[in-house]
Motif scaffolding. Structure first.
Motif, short mmCIF file in Angstrom:
data_model
loop_
_atom_site.label_atom_id
_atom_site.label_comp_id
_atom_site.label_asym_id
_atom_site.label_seq_id
_atom_site.Cartn_x
_atom_site.Cartn_y
_atom_site.Cartn_z
N HIS A 1 0.83 -1.21 0.00
CA HIS A 1 0.00 0.00 0.00
C HIS A 1 0.86 1.27 0.00
N ASP A 2 1.95 1.22 -0.76
CA ASP A 2 2.86 2.37 -0.88
C ASP A 2 2.41 3.21 -2.07
N LEU A 3 1.30 3.92 -1.93
CA LEU A 3 0.78 4.72 -3.03
C LEU A 3 1.62 5.96 -3.29
N ASP A 4 2.28 6.46 -2.25
CA ASP A 4 3.13 7.65 -2.44
C ASP A 4 4.23 7.36 -3.46
N PHE A 5 4.84 6.19 -3.37
CA PHE A 5 5.88 5.82 -4.34
C PHE A 5 5.31 5.77 -5.75
N LEU A 6 4.16 5.12 -5.90
CA LEU A 6 3.58 4.96 -7.23
C LEU A 6 3.14 6.31 -7.81
N GLN A 7 2.66 7.21 -6.95
CA GLN A 7 2.24 8.52 -7.44
C GLN A 7 3.42 9.31 -8.00
N LEU B 1 -14.12 18.02 -2.73
CA LEU B 1 -14.60 17.41 -1.49
C LEU B 1 -14.16 15.96 -1.37
N SER B 2 -14.15 15.24 -2.49
CA SER B 2 -13.73 13.84 -2.48
C SER B 2 -13.28 13.44 -3.88
N TYR B 3 -12.32 12.49 -3.89
CA TYR B 3 -11.79 11.95 -5.15
C TYR B 3 -11.53 10.48 -4.90
N ARG B 4 -12.27 9.61 -5.56
CA ARG B 4 -12.25 8.20 -5.18
C ARG B 4 -12.64 7.35 -6.38
N ARG B 5 -12.54 6.06 -6.17
CA ARG B 5 -12.99 5.10 -7.16
C ARG B 5 -14.11 4.26 -6.56
N ALA B 6 -14.90 3.65 -7.44
CA ALA B 6 -15.97 2.76 -7.00
C ALA B 6 -15.59 1.33 -7.39
N GLU B 7 -16.18 0.36 -6.69
CA GLU B 7 -15.77 -1.05 -6.86
C GLU B 7 -16.70 -1.81 -7.77
N LEU B 8 -17.15 -1.19 -8.84
CA LEU B 8 -17.97 -1.91 -9.82
C LEU B 8 -17.08 -2.85 -10.64
N GLY B 9 -17.63 -4.00 -11.02
CA GLY B 9 -16.81 -5.00 -11.71
C GLY B 9 -17.22 -5.25 -13.14
N SER C 1 -1.56 22.15 -18.35
CA SER C 1 -1.07 23.36 -17.67
C SER C 1 -2.25 24.13 -17.10
N GLY C 2 -2.14 24.51 -15.84
CA GLY C 2 -3.20 25.26 -15.17
C GLY C 2 -4.31 24.42 -14.60
N PHE C 3 -4.29 23.10 -14.85
CA PHE C 3 -5.31 22.21 -14.29
C PHE C 3 -4.90 21.74 -12.90
N SER C 4 -5.89 21.33 -12.13
CA SER C 4 -5.66 20.81 -10.78
C SER C 4 -6.25 19.40 -10.69
N GLU C 5 -5.67 18.61 -9.78
CA GLU C 5 -6.18 17.27 -9.50
C GLU C 5 -5.90 16.96 -8.04
N SER C 6 -6.85 16.32 -7.39
CA SER C 6 -6.64 15.90 -6.00
C SER C 6 -5.68 14.72 -5.96
N PRO C 7 -5.04 14.48 -4.78
CA PRO C 7 -4.12 13.35 -4.67
C PRO C 7 -4.81 12.03 -4.98
N LEU C 8 -4.03 11.10 -5.52
CA LEU C 8 -4.55 9.77 -5.88
C LEU C 8 -4.49 8.86 -4.66
N ASN C 9 -5.44 9.02 -3.76
CA ASN C 9 -5.45 8.24 -2.53
C ASN C 9 -6.29 6.98 -2.66
N PHE C 10 -6.39 6.47 -3.87
CA PHE C 10 -7.09 5.21 -4.10
C PHE C 10 -6.22 4.34 -5.00
N LEU C 11 -6.53 3.05 -5.02
CA LEU C 11 -5.72 2.12 -5.80
C LEU C 11 -5.86 2.38 -7.30
N PRO C 12 -4.85 2.06 -8.08
CA PRO C 12 -4.94 2.21 -9.54
C PRO C 12 -6.20 1.53 -10.09
#
Length: 777
Positions: free
Chosen positions: A292-298, A366-374, A314-325
């Motif tokens: 679970h070393d996401l910092d390294f992968l980011q 407010l939130s940046y996440r993934r959903a577990e749909l298969g 350029s000029g765009f923003s993105e929240s940290p990737l605190n979810f699995l690839p």
């Protein structure tokens, strides 16, 4: 008396002051001043925007499982979002038929729209959502819903699509965009699917840039939908109404068209396909995931690395990737794809959501996440974004407008306006000098040429100016010339600039090549309640093989640059048979038998045969603009092609050369009128070859033989028969405005509708596949 003096004398007879035109120009200027001072009458409210992206891998969720989408769309139990912008990729298989014909996209787009509507408007929730925007391009789909309470605050909804896939234009990769006015803020939503493969970072960067540059929205707000009504003296004549409706619409659409970055907030989502840097081994990636070393992968995420270097977003923003690839999974599971019979891929955050705001504090994630749909081999991603939108306070706006009107009333008086004109002359390194001539110098096909003119109000009153048509003409200028702005207003001592641009397209090139038109025009710049200025605009066209007929190219043994341009000399050239009969031409330009194939085509194919058969992504990657222009120039002048020119630049020139021909390699009357199946394929192709004109037959056989040679190296160049068949369809068949319009007129019958046209193109795809895989000549 010169032509300019004659024109001036004729026009002076009918010069009149047009108060209605002055009123329209005046109001346009007032609107611009209000725009500059909008902060004085603007308040803000905060809304929640949900952005979601999901690559569904051509799957469709079953009706009994549709409520599982709530895991993605409603992550929290709190207040529901005000706007739902949901993007999908690969809603259909990206096979050659779907890419070429866009066959099943509408059906799949409607299916996903119905399923999202069912989830958002579930009876268990009081809130109702309304679909305000939908756009799809092959496998890419973008849907925008708003709460019913906001639906009346949504206006000016426009869409655009840009394909950046095969040959830089197909829809297997690209972006769809929707813009809308929400309250008084302009929001833009983009759903994109960028180039695949881990090593293809530059391809993804190029796709992103092309989507930004090629996406232009048609803004009709200036053509009669502005908030402030046009008022003023006198009745608006039909001539004046027609002029401003056309000019305003043309300027907003073609010259000042709205791009993605012109909006207050841009939300960019999709399968952007950025992977982990190739320096990270796949097994090392799995080890880091297990720890679970996401910092390294980011740190090794390609998109993060490219953004840090300033090469993309350029000029765009993105929240940290605190979810699995989110890629690549075994469908139906939460396990990464590691089955031995499947290709092992390094997990990556392919699916992303970014935003760009003119004022950074306008958006907070407010939130940046993934959903577990298969459903797919991707996992869906969602972002909840708190966004500030403008609301205009009408009373305060009226106060500001009153101040602007008082300023104008103070300035305007009974004096006539006077202006001076200065042209920026390229021959003197951009220094201005008084002229009534705008000379663009040497003008080449497909290369923009620009000139500028400064206009200075030297009077004590406001000066209203506009370009008007000449007598007995309806247009201001010829089609190869564009002017921006075409009208305006200047206060005393104010200086403005008028920009002129020449761009030679296919239709204009054909007219110039055959001597039926010249780069020469006279413009009339009218100063309302003042004098008219007559400007001579022109340049020297550098004749090009692009836009010429096959027969003319095959008749020319030397560089086409040296052929005559006037109608009389062109007629003399076509009727002559020897060099002695063709004055003003180099000895190598004419004479001898007709060439089997145009020499320009031979030079390109020869260069590719010697240097490019094994080039990776041949005919897929775009070329370098400066190299493309250099290759075109070398073909037209007979100069040697540079040895270090990119193979991809050569392929881009080859494809553009074929699509620019004034007549197609395969005449439209030879397209099949019946569906081609296995029983009639062989006899039909034999008759097809027999019916081709000799020159067209030579070119067709030459190109197909070359493409067969290319296929021998498919393991290196990544081409296959389907891709080459698609390339043939887009280059050898009628493919531009010179070949056909909305309907197809064939020699053997009446006009053909678009449905039958698609059937013919699909049949030709089968025929090209047959020629590429069968030795019939």
């Amino acid at each position: 008396m010169t032509s300019l003096q004659t024109a001036a004398a004729e026009m002076e007879k009918d010069v009149e002051f047009d108060p209605a035109a002055v009123s329209i120009i005046r109001q346009h200027w007032i609107d611009r001043q209000l725009k500059k001072r909008e902060l004085e009458f603007t308040e803000y409210r905060t809304v929640t925007v949900f952005c979601g992206t999901y690559n569904v891998n051509a799957k469709i969720i079953a009706d009994e499982e549709v409520q599982r989408l709530e895991e993605w769309l409603f992550p929290d139990a709190g207040e529901l979002a005000d706007i739902f912008a949901v993007g999908f990729q690969e809603v259909v298989d990206l096979n050659a038929v779907n890419v070429a014909m866009d066959g099943k996209s509408q059906q799949r787009a409607q299916a996903w729209q119905d399923k999202l509507d069912a989830v958002l408007n579930n009876k268990r929730r009081e809130e109702r959502y309304v679909l305000v925007a939908e756009r799809h391009l092959v496998g890419i789909l973008l849907l925008v819903f708003v709460k019913g309470v906001h639906s009346k605050k949504v206006r000016e909804v426009y869409g655009a699509s840009v394909g950046v896939g095969l040959m830089g234009m197909a829809g297997n990769k690209g972006g769809v965009s929707m813009r809308l006015k929400f309250y008084d803020s302009y929001l833009c939503f983009v759903c994109a699917h960028l180039a695949a493969h881990r090593e293809n970072v530059e391809g993804r960067n190029s796709d992103f840039t092309n989507i930004l540059q090629k996406t232009i929205f048609v803004d009709k707000a200036l053509s009669g939908e502005a908030d402030t009504p046009v008022t003023g003296q006198g009745d608006v004549t039909e001539e004046t109404r027609k002029y401003f409706s056309e000019v305003l619409d043309v300027e907003s659409t073609l010259q000042t068209g709205i791009s993605i970055l012109d909006h207050d907030v841009v939300f960019f989502m999709g399968d952007l396909n950025y992977r982990l840097d190739e320096s990270v081994d796949t097994e090392e990636c799995f080890a880091k995931l297990k720890a679970h070393d996401l910092d390294f992968l980011q740190r090794y995420d390609q998109l993060n690395m490219e953004r840090i270097q300033g090469r993309v977003f350029s000029g765009f923003s993105e929240s940290p990737l605190n979810f699995l690839p989110t890629y690549k999974y075994q469908p139906g599971t939460s396990s990464y794809e590691r089955r031995p019979e499947k290709k092992l891929r390094c997990p990556a955050w392919c699916d992303r959501i970014l935003w760009r705001a003119k004022e950074p504090e306008q958006v907070r994630c407010l939130s940046y996440r993934r959903a577990e749909l298969g459903l797919s081999d991707h996992k869906p991603v969602a972002a909840q974004l708190l966004t500030k939108v403008r609301m205009v306070v009408k009373a305060q706006r009226q106060e500001v407008a009153a101040e602007i009107h008082r300023l104008l009333d103070k300035v305007e008086n009974d004096q006539h306006p006077k202006v001076t004109l200065e042209v920026f002359d390229n021959s003197t390194l951009g220094s201005p000098r008084p002229l009534n001539t705008i000379d663009f110098g040497l003008v080449r096909y497909g290369v923009e040429c620009r000139q500028a003119l400064t206009i200075t109000n030297v009077s004590n009153v406001a000066a209203h100016f506009r370009f008007v048509p000449k007598l007995e003409e309806e247009t201001i200028c010829k089609s190869w010339l564009s002017i921006q702005p075409r009208f305006g207003m200047l206060l005393p001592n104010e200086v403005g600039q008028i920009n002129f641009k020449i761009l030679i397209d296919l239709k204009t090139a054909k007219m110039l090549n055959t001597g039926r038109d010249l780069l020469d025009d006279i413009l009339i710049l009218r100063l309302e309640n003042g004098q008219d200025f007559f400007l001579s605009v022109g340049g020297t066209y550098a004749r090009s093989a692009f836009g010429m007929d096959l027969e003319d190219l095959a008749s020319c043994h030397g560089p086409v640059r040296f052929l005559p341009l006037t109608a009389a000399k062109w007629s003399q050239f076509q009727s002559s048979t020897s060099t002695a009969d063709k004055p003003h031409l180099p000895p190598t330009s004419v004479g001898g038998p007709t060439l089997s194939v145009p020499k320009e085509l031979w030079r390109l194919v020869d260069a590719l045969y010697r240097r490019g058969l094994t080039e990776k992504d041949l005919f897929i990657q775009p070329g370098v603009l400066t190299e493309v222009e250099g290759v075109r120039e070398a073909l037209d002048t007979g100069e040697e092609l540079e040895e270090n020119v990119s193979v991809h630049s050569l392929t881009e020139v080859l494809l553009s050369f074929l699509t620019s021909l004034a007549s197609p390699v395969i005449p439209r009357n030879l397209l099949p009128s019946v569906e081609i199946d296995a029983q009639i394929l062989r006899p039909w192709t034999r008759r097809f070859l027999e019916q081709l004109p000799p020159l067209n037959y030579n070119i067709f056989v030459y190109l197909v033989s070359f493409f067969r040679e290319v296929l021998k190296y498919h393991e290196s160049n990544r081409l296959n028969t389907e891709k080459l068949a698609t390339i043939c369809s887009k280059t050898l068949l009628p493919c531009n405005e010179l070949h056909w319009g909305d309907s197809v007129e064939v020699a053997s019958g009446p006009a053909v509708g678009k449905g039958e046209e698609h059937q013919r193109l699909q049949s030709m795809q089968v025929i090209f596949h047959y020629f590429l895989t069968t030795s019939v000549f």
